[in-house]
Design a protein around this motif. Structure first.
Motif, PDB file in Angstrom:
ATOM      1  N   LEU A 183       5.678   1.220   7.264  1.00 53.92           N
ATOM      2  CA  LEU A 183       6.446   2.460   7.441  1.00 53.92           C
ATOM      3  C   LEU A 183       7.638   2.249   8.376  1.00 53.92           C
ATOM      4  N   LEU A 184       7.494   1.314   9.316  1.00 54.18           N
ATOM      5  CA  LEU A 184       8.631   0.989  10.177  1.00 54.18           C
ATOM      6  C   LEU A 184       9.766   0.395   9.348  1.00 54.18           C
ATOM      7  N   ILE A 185       9.429  -0.490   8.416  1.00 57.49           N
ATOM      8  CA  ILE A 185      10.448  -1.075   7.540  1.00 57.49           C
ATOM      9  C   ILE A 185      11.050  -0.010   6.622  1.00 57.49           C
ATOM     10  N   VAL A 186      10.217   0.936   6.172  1.00 57.91           N
ATOM     11  CA  VAL A 186      10.728   2.043   5.353  1.00 57.91           C
ATOM     12  C   VAL A 186      11.781   2.835   6.126  1.00 57.91           C
ATOM     13  N   LEU A 187      11.488   3.127   7.386  1.00 55.06           N
ATOM     14  CA  LEU A 187      12.423   3.879   8.217  1.00 55.06           C
ATOM     15  C   LEU A 187      13.715   3.107   8.459  1.00 55.06           C
ATOM     16  N   THR A 188      13.578   1.831   8.815  1.00 61.81           N
ATOM     17  CA  THR A 188      14.761   1.054   9.195  1.00 61.81           C
ATOM     18  C   THR A 188      15.598   0.606   8.007  1.00 61.81           C
ATOM     19  N   ASN A 189      15.055   0.770   6.798  1.00 57.74           N
ATOM     20  CA  ASN A 189      15.840   0.447   5.606  1.00 57.74           C
ATOM     21  C   ASN A 189      16.143   1.666   4.750  1.00 57.74           C
ATOM     22  N   ILE A 195      10.802   1.209  -1.628  1.00 57.15           N
ATOM     23  CA  ILE A 195       9.773   1.787  -2.500  1.00 57.15           C
ATOM     24  C   ILE A 195       8.494   0.969  -2.439  1.00 57.15           C
ATOM     25  N   MET A 196       8.625  -0.351  -2.492  1.00 56.03           N
ATOM     26  CA  MET A 196       7.452  -1.224  -2.439  1.00 56.03           C
ATOM     27  C   MET A 196       6.716  -1.062  -1.107  1.00 56.03           C
ATOM     28  N   ASN A 197       7.451  -1.081   0.021  1.00 54.84           N
ATOM     29  CA  ASN A 197       6.821  -0.903   1.333  1.00 54.84           C
ATOM     30  C   ASN A 197       6.110   0.441   1.430  1.00 54.84           C
ATOM     31  N   LEU A 198       6.741   1.485   0.911  1.00 56.48           N
ATOM     32  CA  LEU A 198       6.168   2.824   0.984  1.00 56.48           C
ATOM     33  C   LEU A 198       4.890   2.926   0.155  1.00 56.48           C
ATOM     34  N   ILE A 199       4.911   2.388  -1.061  1.00 58.40           N
ATOM     35  CA  ILE A 199       3.727   2.433  -1.927  1.00 58.40           C
ATOM     36  C   ILE A 199       2.550   1.716  -1.275  1.00 58.40           C
ATOM     37  N   VAL A 200       2.796   0.501  -0.787  1.00 57.85           N
ATOM     38  CA  VAL A 200       1.718  -0.302  -0.188  1.00 57.85           C
ATOM     39  C   VAL A 200       1.193   0.369   1.082  1.00 57.85           C
ATOM     40  N   SER A 201       2.087   0.937   1.900  1.00 61.02           N
ATOM     41  CA  SER A 201       1.668   1.603   3.141  1.00 61.02           C
ATOM     42  C   SER A 201       0.825   2.837   2.845  1.00 61.02           C
ATOM     43  N   LEU A 232      13.120  -7.641  -6.091  1.00 59.28           N
ATOM     44  CA  LEU A 232      12.975  -8.502  -7.265  1.00 59.28           C
ATOM     45  C   LEU A 232      12.380  -7.733  -8.445  1.00 59.28           C
ATOM     46  N   ILE A 233      11.285  -7.029  -8.208  1.00 59.91           N
ATOM     47  CA  ILE A 233      10.591  -6.322  -9.291  1.00 59.91           C
ATOM     48  C   ILE A 233      11.459  -5.221  -9.885  1.00 59.91           C
ATOM     49  N   PHE A 234      12.045  -4.386  -9.015  1.00 63.00           N
ATOM     50  CA  PHE A 234      12.852  -3.281  -9.532  1.00 63.00           C
ATOM     51  C   PHE A 234      14.189  -3.778 -10.090  1.00 63.00           C
ATOM     52  N   PHE A 245      -0.126  -6.300  13.996  1.00 61.14           N
ATOM     53  CA  PHE A 245       1.082  -5.568  13.619  1.00 61.14           C
ATOM     54  C   PHE A 245       2.196  -6.542  13.212  1.00 61.14           C
ATOM     55  N   PHE A 246       2.351  -7.621  13.974  1.00 55.49           N
ATOM     56  CA  PHE A 246       3.390  -8.612  13.688  1.00 55.49           C
ATOM     57  C   PHE A 246       3.163  -9.273  12.330  1.00 55.49           C
ATOM     58  N   VAL A 247       1.916  -9.690  12.078  1.00 52.13           N
ATOM     59  CA  VAL A 247       1.605 -10.309  10.793  1.00 52.13           C
ATOM     60  C   VAL A 247       1.834  -9.319   9.662  1.00 52.13           C
ATOM     61  N   GLY A 248       1.432  -8.065   9.892  1.00 47.22           N
ATOM     62  CA  GLY A 248       1.665  -7.031   8.893  1.00 47.22           C
ATOM     63  C   GLY A 248       3.143  -6.831   8.613  1.00 47.22           C
ATOM     64  N   TYR A 249       3.947  -6.916   9.672  1.00 44.87           N
ATOM     65  CA  TYR A 249       5.393  -6.756   9.518  1.00 44.87           C
ATOM     66  C   TYR A 249       5.976  -7.887   8.672  1.00 44.87           C
ATOM     67  N   ILE A 250       5.538  -9.118   8.929  1.00 43.89           N
ATOM     68  CA  ILE A 250       6.017 -10.270   8.147  1.00 43.89           C
ATOM     69  C   ILE A 250       5.623 -10.115   6.677  1.00 43.89           C
ATOM     70  N   VAL A 251       4.379  -9.694   6.435  1.00 42.73           N
ATOM     71  CA  VAL A 251       3.927  -9.481   5.053  1.00 42.73           C
ATOM     72  C   VAL A 251       4.777  -8.417   4.368  1.00 42.73           C
ATOM     73  N   HIS A 252       5.122  -7.376   5.114  1.00 40.14           N
ATOM     74  CA  HIS A 252       5.932  -6.310   4.530  1.00 40.14           C
ATOM     75  C   HIS A 252       7.377  -6.752   4.274  1.00 40.14           C
ATOM     76  N   ILE A 253       7.872  -7.718   5.036  1.00 44.26           N
ATOM     77  CA  ILE A 253       9.195  -8.279   4.732  1.00 44.26           C
ATOM     78  C   ILE A 253       9.148  -8.966   3.362  1.00 44.26           C
ATOM     79  N   ILE A 254       8.071  -9.723   3.141  1.00 39.91           N
ATOM     80  CA  ILE A 254       7.905 -10.382   1.840  1.00 39.91           C
ATOM     81  C   ILE A 254       7.781  -9.344   0.734  1.00 39.91           C
ATOM     82  N   LEU A 255       6.991  -8.293   0.972  1.00 39.49           N
ATOM     83  CA  LEU A 255       6.827  -7.220  -0.013  1.00 39.49           C
ATOM     84  C   LEU A 255       8.151  -6.501  -0.266  1.00 39.49           C
TER      85      LEU A 255
END
Length: 389
Positions: A184-190, A149-155, A85-87, A69-79
């Motif tokens: 999804l946690l990052i989606v909620l908190t942002n 949007i990026m976090n939501l799409i990937v999740s 950047l992309i949008f 979960f922690f590694v996934g969270y770090i990856v999602h911060i990068i995403l």
């Protein structure tokens, strides 16, 4: 400060309890939906998890789930930052810098370079130069929500793979589930307007700009000024009118707070310490309502001006409390905090040797600082302090 000196502001009281309830309700609804969809797959995983006695499963039982979960969270911060950047690029912004924790990539002299920089309370940041205004407008919603949007799409993709690909076996399905939940946690908190650790999230900024035209202007100015400073422009070379808020603007709105702090830096860069003090002191009636990040910044500069002025030790001791010391330690890559410590050692402790050690730190840090215009200002002020020691 000029136009902001006598502003009489009465910010609306935030109903923290109501905001908390709304956040919990929305989180509960989304969690229930996710739980309903993933229940069969989680049950299958738990059955495997509880019955398997091999070494990998024993390790997983203690650390594995949290680690994934922690590694996934770090990856999602990068995403998340990649989403900004992309949008941003899609809506006319240009790249300035990309930061994850203190690891920062900047575009300098047409080349991509790696540097170190951090802002306490933030896990990452993607800074971009906004496009020119068209009829006073610019795209800000998609840029701010790009990360969510990026976090939501990937999740969603991760969840769909788990649900639709029946052949997916343990532990790959578990990794995807936990990875998607982290996103999804990052989606909620942002995606829900709130302040995390005193720092406004993306949705909070968007809501502020929708409600307050001055805040929208302030966000644009921040991006523009940060972009220009990163390219080497000094803030003193920008028109002072850039940083003037309209009469009655809410200084407690973080986007407006940032603009007044930029006006303070304009006076500081021009070595007009009287005007700088007048500017920073305009926050005093509102310090309890300013977000903690900016409150610490304001108190750092109030302390600095006192150190290079009358050096009232009681006043300095009152400001330099445990929280401010913790903030300054966390901001070890910020030149302004090194400059503050140099002044503290030189004028409060009257320790010239320690002050000069901070001066050498400033010189070294300035060479690799990602915001070149700010680095030039800090070097100028540090040299001025050195001459006074």
């Amino acid at each position: 400060m000029n136009s902001n000196k006598n502003i009489n502001i009465k910010p609306k009281k935030k109903n923290k309890f109501l905001n908390t309830v709304i956040f919990l309700v929305i989180s509960g609804i989304i969690g229930a939906i996710i739980g309903f969809v993933l229940a069969p797959y989680l049950k299958g995983f738990m059955d495997t998890y509880s019955k398997n006695d091999n070494l990998f499963m024993k390790f997983l039982k203690v650390y594995g789930l949290f680690l994934i979960f922690f590694v996934g969270y770090i990856v999602h911060i990068i995403l998340h930052e990649a989403g900004h950047l992309i949008f941003g690029l899609m809506t006319g912004y240009s790249f300035i810098s990309f930061r994850i924790f203190s690891f920062t990539i900047v575009k300098e002299d047409g080349k991509i370079k790696y540097k170190k920089f951090n802002i306490p309370g933030t896990a990452g940041q993607c800074l971009m130069m906004p496009p020119d205004l068209e009829d006073g407008k610019y795209p800000f919603v998609i840029y701010n929500f790009g990360g969510v949007i990026m976090n939501l799409i990937v999740s969603i993709i991760g969840i769909l793979i788990v649900v639709l690909v029946k052949e997916l076996i343990f532990p790959f399905n578990t990794i995807l589930i936990l990875f998607s939940l982290a996103g999804l946690l990052i989606v909620l908190t942002n995606g829900i307007p709130m302040k995390l650790g005193g720092v406004p999230n993306d949705a909070y900024n968007v809501l502020s700009m929708i409600r307050d035209e001055e805040a929208k202007r302030g966000f644009y100015i921040q991006l523009r000024v940060n972009g220009l400073q990163s390219l080497g422009t000094r803030i003193k070379d920008m028109p002072i009118e850039t940083f003037k808020l309209k009469e009655g603007s809410d200084l407690c709105n973080p986007l407006n707070t940032a603009i007044v702090l930029m006006e303070y830096n304009w006076h500081l860069d021009n070595m007009d310490l009287d005007s700088a003090k007048q500017c920073i002191d305009s926050f005093i009636p509102y310090l309890d309502k300013v977000v903690p990040l900016f409150k610490n910044e304001i108190n750092c500069e109030r302390m600095f001006l006192e150190l290079v002025g009358d050096c009232d030790k009681k006043f300095i001791d009152d400001l330099y409390d445990k929280n401010l010391k913790k903030y300054i330690r966390a901001a070890k890559f910020m030149l302004g905090k090194k400059r503050l410590l140099m002044a503290y050692e030189g004028f409060y402790n009257e320790d010239k040797n320690q002050a000069l050690k901070h001066y050498e730190d400033i010189r070294k840090l300035a060479e690799e600082y990602p915001i070149k215009g700010d680095a030039d200002m800090e070097l100028m002020i540090s040299n001025w302090i050195k001459e006074r020691l």
